[in-house]
Design an enzyme around this catalytic site. Sequence first.
Site, PDB file in Angstrom:
ATOM      1  N   VAL A 189       0.841  -1.197   0.000  1.00  0.00           N
ATOM      2  CA  VAL A 189       0.000   0.000   0.000  1.00  0.00           C
ATOM      3  C   VAL A 189       0.884   1.259   0.000  1.00  0.00           C
ATOM      4  CG1 VAL A 189      -0.247   0.471   2.490  1.00  0.00           C
ATOM      5  CG2 VAL A 189      -2.213   0.812   0.960  1.00  0.00           C
ATOM      6  N   SER A 190       2.144   1.099   0.336  1.00  0.00           N
ATOM      7  CA  SER A 190       3.052   2.236   0.510  1.00  0.00           C
ATOM      8  C   SER A 190       3.894   2.479  -0.745  1.00  0.00           C
ATOM      9  CB  SER A 190       3.952   1.950   1.718  1.00  0.00           C
ATOM     10  OG  SER A 190       5.231   2.536   1.577  1.00  0.00           O
ATOM     11  N   PRO A 191       3.694   3.636  -1.395  1.00  0.00           N
ATOM     12  CA  PRO A 191       4.446   3.897  -2.626  1.00  0.00           C
ATOM     13  C   PRO A 191       5.941   4.105  -2.366  1.00  0.00           C
ATOM     14  CG  PRO A 191       3.139   5.819  -2.007  1.00  0.00           C
ATOM     15  CD  PRO A 191       2.739   4.716  -1.079  1.00  0.00           C
TER      16      PRO A 191
END
EC number: 2.5.1.18
Lengths: 230, 230
Positions: A15-17
């Site tokens: 979910v974390s770019p």
Amino acid sequence: MSSSRKLVELFYDVVSPYSWLGFEVLCRYRTIWNLDLKLRPAFLGGVMNASGNRPPAVIPNKAVYMITDLNRLAQYFHIPLHQPGNPFEVMFEKGSLPAMRFLTAVAEKDTSGGDTVVEKVSRELWNRIWSTDQDITQPASFSEAGLKAGLSASEVEELINLAKSQPIKDRLKSTTQEAINYQAFGFPLIVCHVDGKPEVFFGSDRFELLAHCIGEKWLGPQPEKPFSKM
Amino acid sequence: MSSSRKLVELFYDVVSPYSWLGFEVLCRYRTIWNLDLKLRPAFLGGVMNASGNRPPAVIPNKAVYMITDLNRLAQYFHIPLHQPGNPFEVMFEKGSLPAMRFLTAVAEKDTSGGDTVVEKVSRELWNRIWSTDQDITQPASFSEAGLKAGLSASEVEELINLAKSQPIKDRLKSTTQEAINYQAFGFPLIVCHVDGKPEVFFGSDRFELLAHCIGEKWLGPQPEKPFSKM
């Protein structure tokens, strides 16, 4: 430069770019720095809860900055990152718990010895959420990502079932707890084991310093093949 | 590399240790990158209020990480940064409003054309708060910093008085507002004017990217003379 293999753990959530940036950079530097890179898929929501941290995007000016910052970094690092149409929905409403359980099941069954399958499936999940704006919450999505990563249909089905089992839920909790034990407050969290001592780095903007800590040299983005198809 | 002079503004507050890193790096690169570096002392408290942001250190794990991170960065960049005995008191109770008003008065009277005096006084204030754990709230402290920076006793006295005047308070507010207009949520804030368009960078960890944006090359810490005496 040292010739010994350096153990580096990467705790991340798809979910974390910024985790994607850290993931690609470390994968590219695996050979250059002779890393024994351990991919540690974990649950960012658990880390945020345990640390009392809030996502940066809840501060409007930070959210605006993040868009510019990510676009510039993606271009510089040659990573095909594109903002989803509704980043808030993707990050905070839909979330990544089922995806990270699926990846944990992949890790459980990855006997490649070098996290090769975990690497490929993680990349496909990031491609979905942070490049082509596709779902990463439904079994059909995991199936597509798994097939693209080179798994067979039956392997994918087995992993989707395994992802719902208690041992996998527990394994994800336990990996997340390991990150929390390193005093994580977000992802990516990179733990370099230097002379038996863990050196912890948060984020994807300390690679020059990290290189210095492990006795190596930072050589910039080092673009590689995986994205030539993009 | 381009030979044209590049306008870069640095918004900072001496209460912010990461601003010190950014300040020293940009001062060192002023010649290397042919920068027209504008030092813009501003008030971090105003930026935090306006943006609704909270200091990173309010999250315990972030506070712990910041200590390690700052120590590693200070060593790598050869900056004599040392944690004050009570960082919370220094940052949140004592604060930096009088110090930034004093620096604004220095900026008002700095006719060097290259912010030379502002640079020297800023460095002396950072040395006090983030190196030798000395006060930066009292007139006597400004006086010591000013004298060390090469100002005369009468100049320092004039600046201390000027710092209390309405025009200086207004100038500090207005500089802080400029940073807020660039959607600041913390310091340092670095604004590069590239082809007439502002490219905004937050923090002291985007220099490689910043170099790329202005058509220059990042060459690492580039240690310089100012700290040989430390």
